[in-house]
Design a protein around this motif. Structure first.
Motif, PDB file in Angstrom:
ATOM      1  N   VAL A  94       0.831  -1.203   0.000  1.00 40.05           N
ATOM      2  CA  VAL A  94       0.000   0.000   0.000  1.00 40.05           C
ATOM      3  C   VAL A  94       0.859   1.243   0.000  1.00 40.05           C
ATOM      4  O   VAL A  94       0.660   2.175  -0.770  1.00 40.05           O
ATOM      5  N   LEU A  95       1.866   1.244   0.880  1.00 45.14           N
ATOM      6  CA  LEU A  95       2.657   2.454   1.046  1.00 45.14           C
ATOM      7  C   LEU A  95       3.678   2.623  -0.073  1.00 45.14           C
ATOM      8  O   LEU A  95       4.072   3.736  -0.399  1.00 45.14           O
ATOM      9  N   VAL A  96       4.115   1.520  -0.668  1.00 47.43           N
ATOM     10  CA  VAL A  96       4.966   1.642  -1.844  1.00 47.43           C
ATOM     11  C   VAL A  96       4.240   2.385  -2.949  1.00 47.43           C
ATOM     12  O   VAL A  96       4.785   3.272  -3.605  1.00 47.43           O
ATOM     13  N   SER A  97       2.946   2.040  -3.172  1.00 42.81           N
ATOM     14  CA  SER A  97       2.194   2.699  -4.242  1.00 42.81           C
ATOM     15  C   SER A  97       2.108   4.190  -4.009  1.00 42.81           C
ATOM     16  O   SER A  97       2.291   4.995  -4.917  1.00 42.81           O
ATOM     17  N   VAL A 134       3.001   2.850  10.241  1.00 42.95           N
ATOM     18  CA  VAL A 134       1.902   3.577   9.611  1.00 42.95           C
ATOM     19  C   VAL A 134       0.646   2.704   9.569  1.00 42.95           C
ATOM     20  O   VAL A 134      -0.472   3.175   9.814  1.00 42.95           O
ATOM     21  N   SER A 135       0.815   1.418   9.291  1.00 47.18           N
ATOM     22  CA  SER A 135      -0.344   0.533   9.126  1.00 47.18           C
ATOM     23  C   SER A 135      -1.183   0.438  10.393  1.00 47.18           C
ATOM     24  O   SER A 135      -2.386   0.192  10.326  1.00 47.18           O
ATOM     25  N   TYR A 136      -0.591   0.640  11.561  1.00 45.83           N
ATOM     26  CA  TYR A 136      -1.351   0.572  12.812  1.00 45.83           C
ATOM     27  C   TYR A 136      -2.414   1.666  12.903  1.00 45.83           C
ATOM     28  O   TYR A 136      -3.385   1.533  13.652  1.00 45.83           O
ATOM     29  N   THR A 182     -11.549  -1.449   2.855  1.00 43.38           N
ATOM     30  CA  THR A 182     -10.378  -1.551   1.986  1.00 43.38           C
ATOM     31  C   THR A 182      -9.367  -2.570   2.523  1.00 43.38           C
ATOM     32  O   THR A 182      -9.242  -2.741   3.743  1.00 43.38           O
ATOM     33  N   PRO A 183      -8.613  -3.221   1.647  1.00 39.89           N
ATOM     34  CA  PRO A 183      -7.563  -4.132   2.115  1.00 39.89           C
ATOM     35  C   PRO A 183      -6.464  -3.443   2.918  1.00 39.89           C
ATOM     36  O   PRO A 183      -5.688  -4.114   3.598  1.00 39.89           O
ATOM     37  N   LYS A 184      -6.394  -2.114   2.858  1.00 46.29           N
ATOM     38  CA  LYS A 184      -5.387  -1.397   3.649  1.00 46.29           C
ATOM     39  C   LYS A 184      -5.732  -1.377   5.134  1.00 46.29           C
ATOM     40  O   LYS A 184      -4.863  -1.135   5.971  1.00 46.29           O
ATOM     41  N   THR A 185      -6.991  -1.598   5.474  1.00 45.05           N
ATOM     42  CA  THR A 185      -7.423  -1.485   6.857  1.00 45.05           C
ATOM     43  C   THR A 185      -6.699  -2.493   7.738  1.00 45.05           C
ATOM     44  O   THR A 185      -6.542  -3.661   7.380  1.00 45.05           O
ATOM     45  N   LEU A 186      -6.260  -2.034   8.908  1.00 44.77           N
ATOM     46  CA  LEU A 186      -5.588  -2.896   9.872  1.00 44.77           C
ATOM     47  C   LEU A 186      -6.462  -4.101  10.205  1.00 44.77           C
ATOM     48  O   LEU A 186      -7.671  -3.969  10.394  1.00 44.77           O
TER      49      LEU A 186
END
Length: 509
Positions: free
Chosen positions: A31-34, A112-114, A395-399
């Motif tokens: 996610v964060l790479v994008s 960040v993901s937390y 979203t798949p980004k959600t923790l």
């Protein structure tokens, strides 16, 4: 010597492509790479006055773009002002997660993901890291509750901290767990005597509107604070023009827009009007959890198309005299199932990771439970489900996406039918255009005073807030306004996890 960007890219390559990394770490890194690569592309090519625009689906996804904009030097890492144009304040307090940086700036993708927890939990998350020190929420006049209860301008000092909550472990021993808390002190209009109210969100309470729990002020160990200002949309331009010191020259603005600023709907209400009862919808959602278990964003579209294919015979089964025997009875149901099994097996062979079951028997059995519900429904109700479609709940980004916080459901959004948590408003085209003119004046007032370099636009379609039939028009108004005000034709960047991709809701129909 290795540069900062090289260090980040080295860590990203390791976490994304290494075969032994955990799925959650890989997902967060991807996610964060994008976001990071988009920023590199834009920062190299853009002129200094061209703001960078990102379109996301759910509002907490904006956080990753804010952090990496700060990493690239597009915005400061500390003390930014968030101008938040939204139908809702989104000032909910984050949930404590072991391992998250406590009131510290995140140092890598995992940290960040937390913070990527929920669509209304991101403002205070950014404050906790120091990224934000001031929050200006512009709220819409169509919300009659606010018009009756709020002043056209209000401000408060909000302090954020933590405390230990004691609890009974149930085995005769006590325990305790940490929670984040907030203390709010009104500043304008002044309140006498001066009052401070401290609270936390008790997630063990089922009803969201009852989760706010008051605690004594001495319980909350304060770590950060910010100024929270709530301004009615019709007063904002006037305040910008009359109060020249309201936005200082040394303040950096992040401009943040939610499309539900133009209107807010409850998809559950729309679905159940002349359609299935909400209890039936809940039954379908429960059985869907046993049938499809999507793991990637690509599964959202694949699963939706496949389920709609399976629904078609339930809609058409009574259309002709020859098919009337399929409307009722065990024989008709058996025939529908036998026709569907070939499609089930073929899809399971093509996309085995989409399904919850591990073999043909599991897949067929879980579909059988769903099909029994559809078979009992009137065809016109099934048609409403078909038109609505199916999607991820977040979203798949959600923790914790991969450990039960996300489900594949009917695409009715987060609010249950007849929920009264938020005020609803369905605008027509002329009102959207009028609102667009006001948005233009607000954006001009900000950009003339403090030209912003970062813009995030949230669709709020998957979670069911933005009116879906008008979502394309609303987004067009926002994007064209940004281009017009900044006099630039720069690239608008679309997140990878948008419902329906770049084209959005209309691409699903």
């Amino acid at each position: 010597m290795v540069s900062g960007s090289q260090l980040f890219m080295r860590r990203f390559r390791s976490s994304v492509y290494h075969s032994k990394c955990s799925r959650r770490k890989c997902l967060a890194a991807a996610v964060l790479v994008s976001g990071f690569l988009l920023l590199i592309h834009v920062c190299v090519s853009r002129r200094k006055t061209a703001p960078t625009v990102y379109v996301v689906e759910e509002h907490h996804e904006a956080l990753s773009y804010w952090f990496y904009a700060a990493y690239e030097g597009l915005i400061p890492k500390q003390g930014n002002v968030l101008i938040h144009i939204d139908g809702h304040s989104d000032e909910s307090t984050p949930e404590f997660v072991p391992g998250m940086p406590l009131f510290q700036y995140p140092q890598d993708d995992q940290e960040v993901s937390y913070f990527l927890q929920k669509n209304d939990i991101f403002v205070q998350s950014a404050v906790m890291t120091g990224l934000l020190s001031r929050f200006i929420w512009i709220w819409p006049s169509w919300d009659k509750h606010f018009m009756e209860q709020k002043q056209r301008y209000e401000s408060s000092l909000v302090e954020l901290g933590w405390f230990w909550e004691e609890f009974d472990a149930g085995d005769g021993r006590g325990g305790r767990e940490p929670h984040f808390c907030q203390c709010e002190t009104p500043q304008f209009p002044p309140v006498e005597p001066l009052s401070k109210r401290c609270s936390f969100l008790n997630s063990t309470v089922a009803m969201a509107e009852q989760q706010l729990t008051i605690i004594p002020a001495e319980f909350c160990q304060i770590e950060r604070h910010y100024i929270s200002e709530h301004v009615n949309e019709e007063h904002f331009v006037e305040k910008m023009n009359d109060d020249v010191d309201w936005l200082r020259d040394d303040e950096n603005v992040i401009y943040d827009v939610d499309e539900d600023f133009f209107g807010c709907e409850n998809v559950g209400n729309i679905l159940t009007e002349n359609g299935p009862a909400w209890s039936v919808v809940e039954s379908i959602d429960r059985q869907l959890k046993e049938f499809l278990c999507p793991k990637y964003i690509t599964h959202e579209d694949i699963g939706n198309r496949f389920l709609k294919l399976l629904l078609q015979p339930f809609i058409k089964r009574c259309e002709s005299v020859a098919s009337r025997n399929l409307c009722t009875g065990a024989a008709g149901f058996t025939r529908l199932m036998s026709n569907a099994y070939g499609d089930l097996v073929s899809e399971f062979r093509r996309h085995p990771s989409l399904f919850c079951g591990r073999n043909d028997f599991d897949v067929r059995n879980s579909w059988l439970k769903l099909a029994k519900i559809f078979y009992k429904m009137p065809a016109q109700h099934v048609k409403k489900l078909y038109d609505l479609g199916f999607c991820l709940s977040t979203t798949p980004k959600t923790l914790y996406f991969d450990v039960g916080r996300a489900e594949f459901t009917l695409c009715h959004g987060l609010n249950q039918a007849n929920s009264t948590i938020v005020f609803l408003h369905s605008p027509d085209r002329s009102e959207i255009m009028e609102h667009g003119e006001l948005f233009l004046r607000m954006t001009q007032a900000v950009f003339r005073r403090r030209p912003f370099s970062l813009v995030t636009v949230c669709r709020s379609v998957r979670d069911g807030f933005t009116p879906r039939r008008s979502a394309d028009l609303i987004e067009s108004e926002i994007i064209e306004t940004l281009k017009r005000v900044t006099d630039k034709r720069g690239e608008v960047n679309y997140d990878d996890d948008l419902l329906g991709g770049r084209m959005g809701w209309k691409s699903r129909h």
